[in-house]
Design an enzyme around this catalytic site. Sequence first.
Site, short mmCIF file in Angstrom:
data_model
loop_
_atom_site.label_atom_id
_atom_site.label_comp_id
_atom_site.label_asym_id
_atom_site.label_seq_id
_atom_site.Cartn_x
_atom_site.Cartn_y
_atom_site.Cartn_z
N ASP A 31 41.44 33.75 35.63
CA ASP A 31 40.04 34.32 35.93
C ASP A 31 39.08 33.43 35.16
O ASP A 31 39.36 33.54 33.88
CB ASP A 31 40.15 35.72 36.02
CG ASP A 31 38.75 36.35 36.69
OD1 ASP A 31 37.73 35.77 36.40
OD2 ASP A 31 38.83 37.11 37.51
N GLY A 36 34.21 38.41 37.21
CA GLY A 36 35.01 39.72 36.80
C GLY A 36 34.64 40.21 35.53
O GLY A 36 33.55 39.75 34.55
N THR A 117 40.17 37.86 54.80
CA THR A 117 39.10 38.81 55.13
C THR A 117 38.93 39.10 56.63
O THR A 117 39.11 38.26 57.49
CB THR A 117 37.74 38.44 54.74
OG1 THR A 117 36.72 39.06 55.18
CG2 THR A 117 37.50 37.02 55.00
N TYR A 141 31.29 32.22 54.43
CA TYR A 141 32.39 33.00 53.85
C TYR A 141 33.57 33.04 54.72
O TYR A 141 34.84 32.56 54.17
CB TYR A 141 31.62 34.60 53.58
CG TYR A 141 32.83 35.35 53.00
CD1 TYR A 141 33.72 35.00 52.06
CD2 TYR A 141 33.09 36.50 53.50
CE1 TYR A 141 34.51 35.90 51.49
CE2 TYR A 141 34.11 37.58 53.17
CZ TYR A 141 34.85 37.02 52.29
OH TYR A 141 35.73 37.84 51.72
N PHE A 169 39.77 44.67 55.37
CA PHE A 169 38.43 45.01 55.78
C PHE A 169 37.83 45.40 54.66
O PHE A 169 37.66 44.85 53.55
CB PHE A 169 38.74 46.11 56.94
CG PHE A 169 39.38 45.49 58.37
CD1 PHE A 169 40.25 44.49 58.36
CD2 PHE A 169 38.39 45.46 59.22
CE1 PHE A 169 40.66 43.82 59.54
CE2 PHE A 169 38.62 44.69 60.55
CZ PHE A 169 39.82 43.65 60.52
N ASN A 170 37.47 46.66 54.50
CA ASN A 170 36.62 47.17 53.19
C ASN A 170 37.40 47.88 52.14
O ASN A 170 37.64 48.96 52.40
CB ASN A 170 35.44 48.00 53.78
CG ASN A 170 34.25 47.30 54.63
OD1 ASN A 170 33.62 46.57 54.24
ND2 ASN A 170 34.56 47.51 55.98
N ALA A 286 21.08 40.92 60.54
CA ALA A 286 21.55 39.74 61.48
C ALA A 286 23.17 39.84 61.53
O ALA A 286 23.81 39.74 60.27
CB ALA A 286 21.02 38.55 61.20
N ASP A 288 25.56 41.79 62.18
CA ASP A 288 26.19 42.78 61.85
C ASP A 288 26.91 43.37 63.29
O ASP A 288 26.31 44.04 64.09
CB ASP A 288 25.68 43.95 61.22
CG ASP A 288 25.73 44.24 59.77
OD1 ASP A 288 26.80 43.50 59.44
OD2 ASP A 288 25.08 44.90 59.10
N1 LIG Z 1 35.98 43.75 48.24
C1 LIG Z 1 36.25 43.62 49.60
O1 LIG Z 1 36.05 44.72 50.21
C2 LIG Z 1 36.95 42.47 50.16
C3 LIG Z 1 37.05 42.44 51.65
C4 LIG Z 1 37.63 41.38 52.05
C5 LIG Z 1 38.30 40.18 51.23
N2 LIG Z 1 38.11 40.43 49.94
C6 LIG Z 1 38.50 39.27 49.10
O2 LIG Z 1 39.35 39.82 47.92
C7 LIG Z 1 39.22 38.96 46.92
C8 LIG Z 1 38.84 39.86 45.64
O3 LIG Z 1 37.73 40.73 46.03
P1 LIG Z 1 36.75 41.33 44.98
O4 LIG Z 1 36.08 42.26 45.46
O5 LIG Z 1 37.86 42.03 43.93
O6 LIG Z 1 36.07 40.31 44.09
P2 LIG Z 1 35.40 40.14 42.55
O7 LIG Z 1 34.24 39.30 42.66
O8 LIG Z 1 35.38 41.51 41.87
O9 LIG Z 1 36.55 39.46 42.13
C9 LIG Z 1 36.89 38.04 41.89
C10 LIG Z 1 37.26 37.56 40.58
O10 LIG Z 1 37.70 35.95 40.97
C11 LIG Z 1 37.04 35.45 39.62
N3 LIG Z 1 36.66 34.01 40.11
C12 LIG Z 1 35.97 33.66 41.16
N4 LIG Z 1 36.09 32.27 41.17
C13 LIG Z 1 36.74 31.50 40.37
C14 LIG Z 1 37.06 30.50 39.78
N5 LIG Z 1 36.64 29.35 40.64
N6 LIG Z 1 37.90 30.45 38.93
C15 LIG Z 1 38.54 31.53 38.03
N7 LIG Z 1 38.21 32.91 38.50
C16 LIG Z 1 37.32 32.94 39.57
C17 LIG Z 1 35.48 36.05 39.56
O11 LIG Z 1 35.44 35.88 38.04
C18 LIG Z 1 36.20 37.65 39.70
O12 LIG Z 1 36.92 38.32 38.48
C19 LIG Z 1 38.11 37.96 47.35
O13 LIG Z 1 38.93 36.84 47.58
C20 LIG Z 1 37.57 38.51 48.48
O14 LIG Z 1 37.06 37.33 49.25
C21 LIG Z 1 37.45 41.47 49.31
#
Ligand SMILES: NC(=O)c1ccc[n+]([C@@H]2O[C@H](COP(=O)([O-])OP(=O)(O)OC[C@H]3O[C@@H](n4cnc5c(N)ncnc54)[C@H](O)[C@@H]3O)[C@@H](O)[C@H]2O)c1
Length: 332
Positions: A31, A36, A117, A141, A169-170, A286, A288
């Site tokens: 990461d 993060g 997603t 996205y 989902f969420n 928009a 949703d």
């Molecule tokens: N939170 C949700 O409800 C949800 C829903 C659907 C999909 N997702 C997917 O789940 C994954 C995690 O979501 P989250 O909410 O934990 O996100 P988050 O932003 O909390 O975590 C993502 C992490 O990836 C790291 N990161 C991003 N780009 C990077 C790169 N180029 N190199 C190294 N590190 C990188 C960030 O520093 C971060 O720690 C994502 O791929 C997101 O698209 C999340």
Amino acid sequence: MKVLVTGGAGYIGSVVTEELLKDGHEVVVYDSLYQGHREALVNGAAFVQADLADAATLQETLSANRIEAVIHMAADSLVAESCEHPAKYYHNNVVNGLILLDAMRETNVRRLVFSSTAATYGQPEKQPIQETAPTNPTNPYGETKLAFEHAMRWYLEAHGLRFASLRYFNAAGASENCGEHHAHETHIIPITLQVAAGTREFVEVYGADYLTPDGTCVRDYIHVIDLARAHILALKAIDDGSTGERVGRIYNLGCGGDGYSVNQVLEMARAVTGKEIPARVGPRRAGDPAVLIASSQKIERELGWKPEFQDLRVIIESAWRWMQAHPHGYRE
Ligand SMILES: NC(=O)c1ccc[n+]([C@@H]2O[C@H](COP(=O)([O-])OP(=O)(O)OC[C@H]3O[C@@H](n4cnc5c(N)ncnc54)[C@H](O)[C@@H]3O)[C@@H](O)[C@H]2O)c1
């Protein structure tokens, strides 16, 4: 297995790391910490602070740690931002994703579980949404996540990559030590709890004139621990060489019920916290859809996934406990 978790210092990645360690795997978190948190790193996991774009470090990390499988969670994931800055999303979610796929190919790592997603579906006509529904993303996205799914499929054909794409989902809720802290929070449960905690003034409800029982949008929430456990089942499934490996596996992950309206979330948060939680109804956003609910039957049937915390009260209680222990998130 020795597993690399990209994005393992993020919200979901930290809980996935916890669950992998509990299940006896060795974990390396990869990461950049650009979104993060160092405090979200889980004891017992190794950590490499680097960006996916750094192909040499990525390849070195895979080979030096003899990684056997990757869980790829690092991404940009804000819908509105993706509409304003599509290039950022194509670079991080597609170009950097390809750098990962190539590093895996170079180092002979052939197992991948990907965080996809619900946004890959767009606005499906039928609810609950099954994996067979057409994919018509309505924002960059969702489009970039779908593009990466397609890339995995062709790497499977050409290079024998085994993959599972989990369309979340969420995600919501928290484990004992890891919770949700995004610099720019867009998710309703943490926003609502911030209002309860007094760090935000009110909740804005985006429209109350939808064709739903109470007029507010209905969504599907999944506890982050149940979500994390699904990754471990997916890892095992792609390891066993059964038929799914010829096409790659795609699974929805939601709560599998009727979902909850925004008003139901607010009411439950008021009940859990005992706080008033003021809300104001604003205009619709928009794009949703009124209702987005997953069918999670496929992963239940094929992988035996059984969610343990499939209840909005339990989800909100866990998030509230974490927020009370971390009133400023990880920034202590
Ligand atoms: N939170 C949700 O409800 C949800 C829903 C659907 C999909 N997702 C997917 O789940 C994954 C995690 O979501 P989250 O909410 O934990 O996100 P988050 O932003 O909390 O975590 C993502 C992490 O990836 C790291 N990161 C991003 N780009 C990077 C790169 N180029 N190199 C190294 N590190 C990188 C960030 O520093 C971060 O720690 C994502 O791929 C997101 O698209 C999340």
